[in-house]
Motif scaffolding. Sequence first.
Motif, mmCIF file in Angstrom:
data_model
loop_
_atom_site.group_PDB
_atom_site.id
_atom_site.type_symbol
_atom_site.label_atom_id
_atom_site.label_comp_id
_atom_site.label_asym_id
_atom_site.label_seq_id
_atom_site.Cartn_x
_atom_site.Cartn_y
_atom_site.Cartn_z
ATOM 1 N N UNK A 105 0.794 -1.234 0.000
ATOM 2 C CA UNK A 105 0.000 0.000 0.000
ATOM 3 C C UNK A 105 0.828 1.287 0.000
ATOM 4 N N UNK A 106 2.081 1.203 0.403
ATOM 5 C CA UNK A 106 2.867 2.428 0.598
ATOM 6 C C UNK A 106 2.945 3.280 -0.659
ATOM 7 N N UNK A 107 2.535 4.533 -0.551
ATOM 8 C CA UNK A 107 2.538 5.484 -1.680
ATOM 9 C C UNK A 107 1.741 4.990 -2.889
ATOM 10 N N UNK A 108 0.887 4.007 -2.674
ATOM 11 C CA UNK A 108 0.089 3.482 -3.795
ATOM 12 C C UNK A 108 -1.041 4.465 -4.105
ATOM 13 N N UNK A 109 -1.135 4.952 -5.330
ATOM 14 C CA UNK A 109 -2.255 5.836 -5.665
ATOM 15 C C UNK A 109 -3.582 5.080 -5.553
ATOM 16 N N UNK A 110 -4.519 5.660 -4.829
ATOM 17 C CA UNK A 110 -5.825 5.021 -4.637
ATOM 18 C C UNK A 110 -6.926 6.049 -4.902
ATOM 19 N N UNK A 137 -0.779 4.287 4.512
ATOM 20 C CA UNK A 137 0.291 5.022 3.819
ATOM 21 C C UNK A 137 0.086 5.155 2.329
ATOM 22 N N UNK A 138 -1.187 5.031 1.895
ATOM 23 C CA UNK A 138 -1.476 5.164 0.467
ATOM 24 C C UNK A 138 -1.396 6.633 0.053
ATOM 25 N N UNK A 139 -1.527 6.816 -1.235
ATOM 26 C CA UNK A 139 -1.570 8.169 -1.779
ATOM 27 C C UNK A 139 -2.969 8.366 -2.368
ATOM 28 N N UNK A 140 -3.933 8.783 -1.546
ATOM 29 C CA UNK A 140 -5.296 8.938 -2.076
ATOM 30 C C UNK A 140 -5.331 10.048 -3.129
ATOM 31 N N UNK A 141 -6.112 9.809 -4.173
ATOM 32 C CA UNK A 141 -6.234 10.808 -5.233
ATOM 33 C C UNK A 141 -7.490 11.631 -4.963
ATOM 34 N N UNK A 142 -7.310 12.931 -4.866
ATOM 35 C CA UNK A 142 -8.432 13.814 -4.545
ATOM 36 C C UNK A 142 -8.790 14.732 -5.714
ATOM 37 N N UNK A 143 -8.319 14.359 -6.910
ATOM 38 C CA UNK A 143 -8.537 15.241 -8.059
ATOM 39 C C UNK A 143 -9.937 15.169 -8.645
ATOM 40 N N UNK A 144 -10.746 14.246 -8.170
ATOM 41 C CA UNK A 144 -12.108 14.129 -8.681
ATOM 42 C C UNK A 144 -12.956 13.349 -7.691
ATOM 43 N N UNK A 145 -14.257 13.388 -7.886
ATOM 44 C CA UNK A 145 -15.157 12.596 -7.046
ATOM 45 C C UNK A 145 -16.196 11.957 -7.946
ATOM 46 N N UNK A 146 -16.605 10.755 -7.595
ATOM 47 C CA UNK A 146 -17.661 10.100 -8.372
ATOM 48 C C UNK A 146 -18.597 9.354 -7.435
ATOM 49 N N UNK A 147 -19.779 9.900 -7.302
ATOM 50 C CA UNK A 147 -20.810 9.251 -6.503
ATOM 51 C C UNK A 147 -21.959 8.880 -7.447
ATOM 52 N N UNK A 148 -22.220 7.594 -7.579
ATOM 53 C CA UNK A 148 -23.321 7.151 -8.435
ATOM 54 C C UNK A 148 -24.543 6.925 -7.548
ATOM 55 N N UNK A 149 -25.465 7.862 -7.571
ATOM 56 C CA UNK A 149 -26.714 7.693 -6.810
ATOM 57 C C UNK A 149 -27.808 7.208 -7.766
#
Length: 185
Positions: A105-110, A137-149
């Motif tokens: 998981x370390x620095x893994x883009x998620x 220790x992941x690297x979460x990506x916050x450049x977008x969001x996707x919520x399918x309602x």
Amino acid sequence: MTTILGLSGSLRSGSYNTALLRAAAGVMPAGATLEIATLHGIPLYDGDAEARDGIPPAVQELKERIVACDGLLLATPEYNNGIPGVLKNGIDWLSRPASDIARVFGNRPVAVIGASPGGFGTILAQNAWLPVLRTLGTQPWFGGRLMVSRAGQVFNDAGEMVDEKMKAQLRQFLQGFCASLRPGP
Ligand SMILES: Cc1cc2nc3c(=O)[nH]c(=O)nc-3n(C[C@H](O)[C@H](O)[C@H](O)COP(=O)(O)O)c2cc1C
């Protein structure tokens, strides 16, 4: 080639979250592919079983698939305004032994997405993943969001995404996530 591993947090054959990953595989940007993984075969975490038998084969196999990918895409259902136990259990197993967390998981883009038949599209479950992703220790990506309602209207009975607006949002989300990654060899 960039490889994304999409992990569905639902075991249901008719899962909207697995369907979301199938739709994602169909709108990946050029030069990127999405492989879909599920949690079938992963037992409930039991420290006694781990001490006795080690890491279950299904967990070990999934760990290696994560290690091999350039980015991990979690498709999370929302249960009782939080993380569904099945997916948390899977991630908990994947975090064993602790000495292997950095490799897996370390620095893994998620990136996290999710689908729900309700009106809020897993927003609370997605937020609930954040402390877990930080802890690993992941690297979460916050450049977008996707919520399918209202997923019942987004997918047809065959599990195909029929909402073109959502498909465009999904395409844009994946473009952003993939553009943020270093492509593999
Ligand atoms: C125990 C349980 C709790 C749920 N809680 C929520 C919830 O808090 N918010 C929500 O939007 N949907 C909730 N749902 C509905 C799920 O979003 C729905 O079952 C969805 O189809 C699950 O994802 P899947 O289609 O990928 O299996 C819940 C479902 C179950 C079984």
